[in-house]
Design a protein around this motif. Structure first.
Motif, PDB file in Angstrom:
ATOM      1  N   GLU A   1      23.535  27.583  21.554  1.00  0.00           N
ATOM      2  CA  GLU A   1      24.013  26.714  20.253  1.00  0.00           C
ATOM      3  C   GLU A   1      25.627  26.959  20.639  1.00  0.00           C
ATOM      4  N   VAL A   2      26.343  27.136  21.619  1.00  0.00           N
ATOM      5  CA  VAL A   2      27.879  27.041  21.653  1.00  0.00           C
ATOM      6  C   VAL A   2      28.229  25.701  21.303  1.00  0.00           C
ATOM      7  N   GLU A   3      29.219  25.398  20.261  1.00  0.00           N
ATOM      8  CA  GLU A   3      29.520  24.038  19.799  1.00  0.00           C
ATOM      9  C   GLU A   3      30.801  23.634  20.366  1.00  0.00           C
ATOM     10  N   TRP A   4      31.741  24.576  20.724  1.00  0.00           N
ATOM     11  CA  TRP A   4      32.976  24.320  21.060  1.00  0.00           C
ATOM     12  C   TRP A   4      33.509  24.981  22.271  1.00  0.00           C
ATOM     13  N   ILE A   5      34.087  24.471  23.297  1.00  0.00           N
ATOM     14  CA  ILE A   5      34.771  25.047  24.074  1.00  0.00           C
ATOM     15  C   ILE A   5      36.303  24.852  24.083  1.00  0.00           C
ATOM     16  N   PHE A   6      37.028  26.158  24.428  1.00  0.00           N
ATOM     17  CA  PHE A   6      38.400  26.248  24.444  1.00  0.00           C
ATOM     18  C   PHE A   6      39.114  26.056  25.851  1.00  0.00           C
ATOM     19  N   LEU A   7      39.765  25.283  25.979  1.00  0.00           N
ATOM     20  CA  LEU A   7      40.587  25.161  27.326  1.00  0.00           C
ATOM     21  C   LEU A   7      41.937  25.006  27.254  1.00  0.00           C
ATOM     22  N   ILE A   8      42.432  25.789  28.461  1.00  0.00           N
ATOM     23  CA  ILE A   8      44.144  26.070  28.410  1.00  0.00           C
ATOM     24  C   ILE A   8      44.326  25.872  29.567  1.00  0.00           C
ATOM     25  N   GLU A   9      45.380  25.123  29.891  1.00  0.00           N
ATOM     26  CA  GLU A   9      46.009  25.262  31.155  1.00  0.00           C
ATOM     27  C   GLU A   9      46.881  26.079  31.793  1.00  0.00           C
ATOM     28  N   GLY A  10      46.912  26.403  33.104  1.00  0.00           N
ATOM     29  CA  GLY A  10      47.537  27.753  33.779  1.00  0.00           C
ATOM     30  C   GLY A  10      49.130  27.524  33.553  1.00  0.00           C
ATOM     31  N   SER A  11      49.729  26.356  33.411  1.00  0.00           N
ATOM     32  CA  SER A  11      51.064  26.212  32.847  1.00  0.00           C
ATOM     33  C   SER A  11      51.331  26.204  31.427  1.00  0.00           C
ATOM     34  N   ALA A  12      50.519  26.448  30.671  1.00  0.00           N
ATOM     35  CA  ALA A  12      50.802  26.339  28.977  1.00  0.00           C
ATOM     36  C   ALA A  12      51.659  27.506  28.577  1.00  0.00           C
ATOM     37  N   SER A  13      52.666  27.285  27.694  1.00  0.00           N
ATOM     38  CA  SER A  13      53.141  28.104  27.089  1.00  0.00           C
ATOM     39  C   SER A  13      52.410  29.074  26.027  1.00  0.00           C
ATOM     40  N   PRO A  14      52.581  30.553  26.025  1.00  0.00           N
ATOM     41  CA  PRO A  14      51.636  31.382  25.011  1.00  0.00           C
ATOM     42  C   PRO A  14      52.513  31.369  23.717  1.00  0.00           C
TER      43      PRO A  14
END
Length: 225
Positions: A26-39
């Protein structure tokens, strides 16, 4: 056994969803982040945009100028649009399919600027943005009337006898006695001579640039009296 053909970003995530039994969990959302993204982004604001009444299938983290910041929340069910075989990209194929099938894509502002890591200069810009964000979180930003947040000086940096104000000094950097560094980022391998005044600058081994388009200076003659 033949190696499996490359599936693309959306294809890979879809396969992972199936292999991990996310539907049963029942996982509804997935969080994706690109490797070049700023923290230097406000992820808590992005996560707070999720609710039972949320009308979006995809929520992009964007800047105040509506630029994508390299991270997003996407419903797990969206990946059911991905075919079982073949290459399937996230941005070029899956997002258009979501729109074509009546899905909704929204955005949540999580940063002032959309910064990406591509070289040393961009990395230094991101460090500066991160330091500024930490200062604002502590209520110590410009105009707050409070004492500025202390600088971030790495253990391997040498700054004895120098004045460091609201700056980031990385390992291997040397700021000689009598030098002043304010609101700047100094990278590894950079030496700031004695008597130098540096303000609003990004200084790396491949050169320097201004943190702000209209200001930023490197005065190697030292402060005038």
């Amino acid at each position: 056994m033949e190696a499996r053909a490359h599936r693309g970003t959306a294809g890979t995530i879809a396969d992972w969803c199936v292999a991990s039994n996310l539907e049963e969990k029942e996982v509804e959302w997935i969080f994706l982040i690109e490797g070049s993204a700023s923290p230097a982004v406000n992820l808590s604001r992005l996560f707070k945009s999720i609710s039972e009444e949320c009308e979006y299938d995809v929520i992009l983290g964007i800047s105040e100028l509506d630029r994508h910041c390299g991270c997003m929340l996407i419903r797990r069910s969206v990946f059911e649009h991905v075919p079982d075989l073949g290459f399937f990209d996230l941005k070029e194929q899956l997002l258009p399919v979501i729109r074509e099938t009546g899905g909704r894509i929204g955005g949540e502002v999580i940063a002032t600027r959309a910064l990406r890591i591509s070289d040393q200069t961009s990395w230094l810009q991101i460090l500066a943005a991160w330091n500024a964000r930490q200062s604002s979180k502590d209520g110590s930003g410009p105009g707050s009337g409070e004492r500025p947040k202390p600088s971030l000086i790495m253990p391997g940096a040498r700054t004895e006898g120098a004045e460091i104000i609201g700056s980031i000094i990385l390992n291997g950097a040397v700021v000689e006695p009598g030098a002043v560094v304010a609101r700047s980022v100094i990278a590894s391998g950079v030496r700031i001579p004695a008597g130098t005044v540096v303000t609003d600058m990004l200084l790396g081994t491949d050169g320097g640039s201004r943190l702000h388009r209209k200001r930023g200076s490197f005065n190697s003659e030292g402060p005038k009296t």
